[in-house]
Design a protein around this motif. Structure first.
Motif, PDB file in Angstrom:
ATOM      1  N   GLN A  81     -16.445   1.736   8.329  1.00  0.00           N
ATOM      2  CA  GLN A  81     -16.675   0.917   7.133  1.00  0.00           C
ATOM      3  C   GLN A  81     -15.493   0.987   6.179  1.00  0.00           C
ATOM      4  O   GLN A  81     -15.098  -0.025   5.588  1.00  0.00           O
ATOM      5  CB  GLN A  81     -17.957   1.375   6.436  1.00  0.00           C
ATOM      6  N   ILE A  82     -14.919   2.184   6.027  1.00  0.00           N
ATOM      7  CA  ILE A  82     -13.767   2.321   5.127  1.00  0.00           C
ATOM      8  C   ILE A  82     -12.590   1.510   5.648  1.00  0.00           C
ATOM      9  O   ILE A  82     -11.914   0.812   4.889  1.00  0.00           O
ATOM     10  CB  ILE A  82     -13.379   3.807   4.978  1.00  0.00           C
ATOM     11  N   ARG A  83     -12.321   1.603   6.954  1.00  0.00           N
ATOM     12  CA  ARG A  83     -11.215   0.845   7.545  1.00  0.00           C
ATOM     13  C   ARG A  83     -11.403  -0.651   7.357  1.00  0.00           C
ATOM     14  O   ARG A  83     -10.448  -1.394   7.113  1.00  0.00           O
ATOM     15  CB  ARG A  83     -11.081   1.171   9.030  1.00  0.00           C
ATOM     16  N   LYS A  84     -12.632  -1.101   7.462  1.00  0.00           N
ATOM     17  CA  LYS A  84     -12.945  -2.525   7.348  1.00  0.00           C
ATOM     18  C   LYS A  84     -12.735  -3.050   5.932  1.00  0.00           C
ATOM     19  O   LYS A  84     -12.285  -4.184   5.729  1.00  0.00           O
ATOM     20  CB  LYS A  84     -14.393  -2.759   7.788  1.00  0.00           C
ATOM     21  N   GLU A 107      -5.659   5.195   3.182  1.00  0.00           N
ATOM     22  CA  GLU A 107      -6.938   5.628   2.621  1.00  0.00           C
ATOM     23  C   GLU A 107      -7.908   6.047   3.730  1.00  0.00           C
ATOM     24  O   GLU A 107      -8.648   7.025   3.585  1.00  0.00           O
ATOM     25  CB  GLU A 107      -7.574   4.524   1.780  1.00  0.00           C
ATOM     26  N   THR A 108      -7.922   5.301   4.827  1.00  0.00           N
ATOM     27  CA  THR A 108      -8.806   5.659   5.944  1.00  0.00           C
ATOM     28  C   THR A 108      -8.411   7.006   6.522  1.00  0.00           C
ATOM     29  O   THR A 108      -9.265   7.846   6.817  1.00  0.00           O
ATOM     30  CB  THR A 108      -8.744   4.583   7.048  1.00  0.00           C
ATOM     31  N   SER A 109      -7.111   7.233   6.674  1.00  0.00           N
ATOM     32  CA  SER A 109      -6.627   8.506   7.199  1.00  0.00           C
ATOM     33  C   SER A 109      -7.001   9.653   6.266  1.00  0.00           C
ATOM     34  O   SER A 109      -7.468  10.716   6.704  1.00  0.00           O
ATOM     35  CB  SER A 109      -5.110   8.473   7.383  1.00  0.00           C
ATOM     36  N   CYS A 110      -6.810   9.450   4.975  1.00  0.00           N
ATOM     37  CA  CYS A 110      -7.129  10.492   4.008  1.00  0.00           C
ATOM     38  C   CYS A 110      -8.636  10.735   3.942  1.00  0.00           C
ATOM     39  O   CYS A 110      -9.080  11.868   3.727  1.00  0.00           O
ATOM     40  CB  CYS A 110      -6.597  10.114   2.631  1.00  0.00           C
ATOM     41  N   ALA A 111      -9.409   9.677   4.116  1.00  0.00           N
ATOM     42  CA  ALA A 111     -10.868   9.835   4.127  1.00  0.00           C
ATOM     43  C   ALA A 111     -11.275  10.730   5.294  1.00  0.00           C
ATOM     44  O   ALA A 111     -12.183  11.559   5.168  1.00  0.00           O
ATOM     45  CB  ALA A 111     -11.543   8.476   4.237  1.00  0.00           C
ATOM     46  N   SER A 120      -9.867  -8.428  16.180  1.00  0.00           N
ATOM     47  CA  SER A 120     -10.527  -8.805  14.928  1.00  0.00           C
ATOM     48  C   SER A 120      -9.856  -8.173  13.710  1.00  0.00           C
ATOM     49  O   SER A 120      -9.999  -8.652  12.591  1.00  0.00           O
ATOM     50  CB  SER A 120     -12.010  -8.402  14.963  1.00  0.00           C
ATOM     51  N   LEU A 121      -9.099  -7.096  13.945  1.00  0.00           N
ATOM     52  CA  LEU A 121      -8.436  -6.407  12.838  1.00  0.00           C
ATOM     53  C   LEU A 121      -6.921  -6.618  12.862  1.00  0.00           C
ATOM     54  O   LEU A 121      -6.178  -5.896  12.195  1.00  0.00           O
ATOM     55  CB  LEU A 121      -8.760  -4.911  12.896  1.00  0.00           C
ATOM     56  N   ASN A 122      -6.475  -7.586  13.640  1.00  0.00           N
ATOM     57  CA  ASN A 122      -5.063  -7.954  13.708  1.00  0.00           C
ATOM     58  C   ASN A 122      -4.183  -6.769  14.098  1.00  0.00           C
ATOM     59  O   ASN A 122      -3.121  -6.530  13.523  1.00  0.00           O
ATOM     60  CB  ASN A 122      -4.592  -8.519  12.348  1.00  0.00           C
ATOM     61  N   PHE A 123      -4.638  -6.048  15.116  1.00  0.00           N
ATOM     62  CA  PHE A 123      -3.876  -4.896  15.609  1.00  0.00           C
ATOM     63  C   PHE A 123      -3.557  -5.146  17.079  1.00  0.00           C
ATOM     64  O   PHE A 123      -4.447  -5.489  17.859  1.00  0.00           O
ATOM     65  CB  PHE A 123      -4.707  -3.616  15.455  1.00  0.00           C
ATOM     66  N   PRO A 124      -2.305  -4.998  17.481  1.00  0.00           N
ATOM     67  CA  PRO A 124      -1.915  -5.286  18.877  1.00  0.00           C
ATOM     68  C   PRO A 124      -2.545  -4.322  19.884  1.00  0.00           C
ATOM     69  O   PRO A 124      -2.440  -3.108  19.742  1.00  0.00           O
ATOM     70  CB  PRO A 124      -0.392  -5.157  18.864  1.00  0.00           C
ATOM     71  N   LEU A 171      -0.807   2.028  11.973  1.00  0.00           N
ATOM     72  CA  LEU A 171      -1.205   2.767  13.171  1.00  0.00           C
ATOM     73  C   LEU A 171      -2.165   3.894  12.814  1.00  0.00           C
ATOM     74  O   LEU A 171      -3.207   4.064  13.456  1.00  0.00           O
ATOM     75  CB  LEU A 171       0.034   3.345  13.860  1.00  0.00           C
ATOM     76  N   ALA A 172      -1.831   4.658  11.773  1.00  0.00           N
ATOM     77  CA  ALA A 172      -2.657   5.801  11.377  1.00  0.00           C
ATOM     78  C   ALA A 172      -4.046   5.357  10.945  1.00  0.00           C
ATOM     79  O   ALA A 172      -5.058   5.907  11.402  1.00  0.00           O
ATOM     80  CB  ALA A 172      -1.964   6.566  10.248  1.00  0.00           C
ATOM     81  N   ASP A 173      -4.116   4.360  10.075  1.00  0.00           N
ATOM     82  CA  ASP A 173      -5.420   3.930   9.553  1.00  0.00           C
ATOM     83  C   ASP A 173      -6.283   3.251  10.606  1.00  0.00           C
ATOM     84  O   ASP A 173      -7.511   3.283  10.524  1.00  0.00           O
ATOM     85  CB  ASP A 173      -5.222   2.980   8.355  1.00  0.00           C
ATOM     86  N   TYR A 174      -5.650   2.656  11.602  1.00  0.00           N
ATOM     87  CA  TYR A 174      -6.439   2.007  12.659  1.00  0.00           C
ATOM     88  C   TYR A 174      -6.973   3.036  13.648  1.00  0.00           C
ATOM     89  O   TYR A 174      -8.164   3.034  13.999  1.00  0.00           O
ATOM     90  CB  TYR A 174      -5.600   0.971  13.415  1.00  0.00           C
TER      91      TYR A 174
END
Length: 294
Positions: free
Chosen positions: A209-212, A219-223, A54-58, A131-134
């Motif tokens: 929620q931030i990742r979405k 930003e997700t990683s820093c959060a 759903s998030l287009n990640f392999p 990769l990091a944010d996912y």
């Protein structure tokens, strides 16, 4: 198997018999700590794979990443702990490899995981930002589960408290008597493992929620670093087993937490001001990695 330890929560009228050893296979003892970490990894992988499409990640990259994370987390956590206790380990280098005596520091594991993932992405030409944010989202979930290993081991607790959920046991009392002369050994202490477990679980749902919604790279990683760093800074101040920088009296994890929080917030502010925009995972690479999995 080791003897049971009676853990008491006097303010709540609750007594629990706890054994750090879950079960034994012959002479081999399997500890709850290890089982909980394994359970955390399995759950994180299941969720990461389930949410990947759903998030287009392999999906295949999830498995590749976990194979990298496990050794990096263990080695990094050990290196960090040994470095902060070099006066002890430097006298007998064989102690460095004695994992059964404990000695892991989560920040060391986190930092080496990020470095290892960055190197892997560079070699394989995978966008590290994606990769990091996912994957970072699942880190606090694993921490929330893993912290319960500290409960079974009766470690990583705080200073004395009169709050209803204050905890005590023979292990806690013995530790305070030997290492904390300014504290009252038979008085309950803060169950800091529980504080961090609850906070990590909350961070996990916030990061989902931030990742979405986030359109800013990293930003997700820093959060994660900002949120966890803030939590750890305050909880570390309660703990009785902190690692210190030399004889300065400065708690290592508090200083690192402060640095990570400030750096993360500065990056987010600059990224938003400059209008940094997250790119989608390269379609060609996504197809290639999806085909590899098949």
């Amino acid at each position: 198997m080791m003897n049971l330890v009676e853990v008491k929560f006097p303010g709540l009228g609750i007594n629990i018999d706890v054994n750090p050893v879950a079960f034994s296979i012959g002479s081999l003892e399997v500890y709850w700590y290890g089982l909980l970490i394994a359970a955390a990894i399995v759950l994180a992988v299941i969720l990461a794979v389930k949410q990947a499409k759903s998030l287009n990640f392999p999906e295949g990259l999830v498995y590749d990443t976990i194979l990298l994370i496990i050794p990096c987390a263990i080695i990094g956590a050990r290196i960090y702990f040994v470095a902060c206790n070099w006066d002890y380990y430097g006298k007998d280098l064989k102690r460095i490899f004695d994992f059964r005596s404990g000695g892991l520091a989560i920040y060391g594991g986190i930092l080496l995981v990020f470095i290892g993932a960055c190197v892997m992405c560079y070699i394989r030409k995978i966008p590290f930002r994606e990769l990091a944010d996912y994957c970072v989202v699942y880190l606090p979930l694993g921490q929330a589960i893993g912290r319960w290993g500290n409960f079974f081991n009766q470690e990583c607790f705080g200073t004395n408290t009169s709050l209803p959920w204050g905890m005590t046991s023979s292990t806690v009392q013995s530790y305070l008597s030997l290492n904390c002369p300014t504290l009252v050994s038979d008085m309950p202490v803060h169950p800091t493992f529980l504080y961090e477990s609850i906070a990590d679980l909350i961070i996990f749902f916030i990061l989902l929620q931030i990742r979405k919604k986030s359109k800013v790279p990293f930003e997700t990683s820093c959060a994660y670093f900002a949120l966890y760093g803030s939590v750890r800074f305050f909880i570390e101040g309660m703990r009785t087993d902190s690692l210190y920088i030399g004889g300065t009296g400065i708690r290592t994890s508090q200083l690192l937490s402060l640095i990570l929080v400030v750096a993360a917030l500065i990056y987010i502010a600059v990224a938003r001001y400059k209008g940094f925009t997250k790119k989608s995972f390269p379609e060609k690479l996504y197809v290639e990695m999806t085909e590899e999995k098949k």
